[in-house]
Design an enzyme around this catalytic site. Structure first.
Site, short mmCIF file in Angstrom:
data_model
loop_
_atom_site.label_atom_id
_atom_site.label_comp_id
_atom_site.label_asym_id
_atom_site.label_seq_id
_atom_site.Cartn_x
_atom_site.Cartn_y
_atom_site.Cartn_z
N SER A 145 -2.07 8.82 5.13
CA SER A 145 -2.16 8.66 6.59
C SER A 145 -0.83 8.20 7.15
O SER A 145 -0.17 7.32 6.57
CB SER A 145 -3.22 7.62 6.96
OG SER A 145 -3.16 7.38 8.36
N TYR A 158 -7.35 -0.50 5.20
CA TYR A 158 -7.16 0.96 5.26
C TYR A 158 -5.69 1.32 5.05
O TYR A 158 -5.35 2.21 4.26
CB TYR A 158 -7.67 1.48 6.61
CG TYR A 158 -7.45 2.96 6.81
CD1 TYR A 158 -8.28 3.89 6.19
CD2 TYR A 158 -6.41 3.42 7.61
CE1 TYR A 158 -8.07 5.26 6.37
CE2 TYR A 158 -6.21 4.78 7.80
CZ TYR A 158 -7.04 5.69 7.18
OH TYR A 158 -6.83 7.04 7.36
#
Ligand SMILES: NC(=O)c1ccc[n+]([C@@H]2O[C@H](COP(=O)([O-])OP(=O)(O)OC[C@H]3O[C@@H](n4cnc5c(N)ncnc54)[C@H](O)[C@@H]3O)[C@@H](O)[C@H]2O)c1
Length: 252
Positions: A145, A158
Site C-alpha cells: 500500500s 495496517y
C-alpha cells in the site's frame, strides 16, 4: 487477450473490491482463477459470475490467518491443478478498519491484523511453494500500500503490516529466484471500490487527488493491467520490485 492462457492463479480476498477486479482480469486474459476468501457467499458468487460463460473460476474458503485453513487450500489447489503459475496475496483486513490513534489500538486487534496481513502471505506462499515450483516459472504478487510511504495516520497496525509485505517481497524474490519464481509487489494508492470504508475522510480524499499528477480518483480498473503485466511473461525480467500505482502521487 490471452497472455495468461494456461496459467492457474490463486487470488486471496477475491470476493470483493480489488481482489474481485484482479480475478476478473485474470479470466479475461485467459487464465484460470482460484478465488480464496473468508467470505464464502461473496467469493462463490464472484466465481460463479466469472465461470458462467465458460471461463474458468473456482472458489475455496480461506482464512489466511489460520494455518490449518492455509494448508487445506494449498492441498486442494495442488491436488486439482498440480502446478500454480501465479499467486496474488491480496487478502487483508482493510475496509473494515476503524481508524484510531495508535495508542488506542487494542492488542488483540493488532495481533489479528498482523496474522492476516503479514503472516498470511508468508504462510500461504510457503504452503503453495511445491505447486509454484512445479509450474517451471511462476509469479507472486504481494499487495502492499502507498499508505506506507505517506505515513497516513489512524491505522498504524495496517501501515506496519504493509511495510512488512513490501520488505518481505524483496527478500522472497532473492530466496525464490533459483526456483524461477518471481516476486513483486503492487503498492496501490487510494482506490475506491464498491465497498464503503472508514479509512479515508473527504478532506484526505480531496488532498490526495490534488497531490496526484492525474487529478481524479482511482478505481479498480486502474490497477488490473499492472497486475496482469506482473503475472505474465511480459514482466519476466522483473522481480523483487515494488510498483506504486497511484496516479503520480508524490511521496518520497
Ligand atoms: N482500496 C484501496 O484503496 C487500497 C489501497 C492500497 C492497498 N490496498 C490493498 O489492496 C487489497 C484489497 O483491498 P480492497 O479495497 O479490495 O479491500 P477489502 O477490505 O474490500 O477486501 C478485502 C478482502 O479480503 C478478504 N479477507 C479479509 N480477511 C481475510 C482472511 N483472514 N482470509 C481470507 N480473506 C480475507 C475479505 O473477505 C475481502 O474479500 C488489500 O490488501 C488492501 O490492503 C487497497
Amino acid at each position: 487477450m490471452t497472455r495468461l492462457e494456461g496459467r492457474v492463479v490463486v487470488v486471496t480476498g477475491g470476493g470483493q473490491g480489488l481482489g474481485r477486479a484482479y480475478a476478473q482480469r485474470i479470466v479475461e486474459d485467459g487464465g484460470t482463477v482460484v478465488i480464496a476468501d473468508l467470505n464464502e457467499e461473496k467469493g462463490s458468487a464472484v466465481a460463479a459470475e466469472l465461470g458462467a460463460d465458460g471461463a474458468t473460476a473456482r472458489f475455496h474458503h480461506l482464512d489466511v490467518g489460520d494455518p490449518a485453513s492455509v494448508s487445506a487450500l494449498a492441498d486442494a489447489v495442488t491436488a486439482e491443478f498440480g502446478a500454480v503459475h501465479g499467486l496474488v496475496n491480496n487478502a487483508a483486513i482493510f475496509s473494515t478498519i476503524a481508524m484510531k490513534p495508535f495508542w488506542d489500538i487494542p492488542i488483540d486487534e493488532w495481533d489479528r491484523l498482523m496474522l492476516v496481513n503479514l503472516r498470511g502471505p508468508w504462510l500461504l506462499t510457503s504452503a503453495l511453494l511445491p505447486a509454484l515450483r512445479a509450474a517451471g516459472g511462476a509469479s507472486i504478487v504481494n499487495v502492499g500500500s502507498d499508505a506506507v510511504w505517506l505515513g497516513r495516520p489512524g491505522y498504524l497496525h495496517y501501515i506496519a503490516s504493509k511495510g512488512g509485505v513490501t520488505a518481505m517481497t524483496h527478500a522472497m524474490a532473492h530466496e525464490l529466484g533459483g526456483d524461477l519464481i518471481r516476486v513483486n509487489s503492487i503498492s496501490p494508492g487510494a482506490t475506491y471500490t464498491e465497498v464503503p470504508r472508514g479509512t479515508v475522510s473527504a478532506e484526505q480524499k480531496a488532498a490526495m487527488q490534488a497531490a496526484q499528477a492525474l487529478h481524479r480518483d482511482a478505481e479498480p480498473a486502474d490497477m488490473v493491467g499492472v497486475l496482469a503485466f506482473l503475472l505474465s511473461e511480459d514482466s519476466r525480467w522483473v522481480t523483487g520490485q515494488t510498483l506504486s500505482v497511484n496516479g503520480g502521487l508524490l511521496h518520497r
